[in-house]
Motif scaffolding. Sequence first.
Motif: not given
Length: 130
Positions: A64-79
């Motif tokens: 309820d405190v943690e934000r998605t921005g702190a847990h996502l993957t920015w180093d995404v492999v795109y198709a």
Amino acid sequence: MQVREAMSKQVLVVGPEHTLRQAARMMSERRVGSAVVIDPESEGVGILTERDVLYALGAGLDCDVERTGAHLTWDVVYAGPDWTVEEAAAAMARGGFRHLVVLSDGEVLGVISVRDIVRVWTSSRAPAPA
């Protein structure tokens, strides 16, 4: 078959300020294993997966405190939409991913998941009715 034919076109998009609980609730309601995260102050597209949420909860973090921005993957492999399903599967296997964001000219067109690939492969290999 090309990725554009197999991908999910209905993409869940969340912002970096959504809580993990909000993102998990939306993912659960839509029965998807990932959410694309678009941060207007950042370049590129990130992805939050069910695995990211699981790791945060397993570490004892407050969803309820943690934000998605702190847990996502920015180093995404795109198709690319013109990739074959086999190319997407190979990229997933190489990187240990279960989801690929499908981009064309910087625009999110969809997400292809292992589930999408299995669905396509099993339907194309189903025996013909007698």
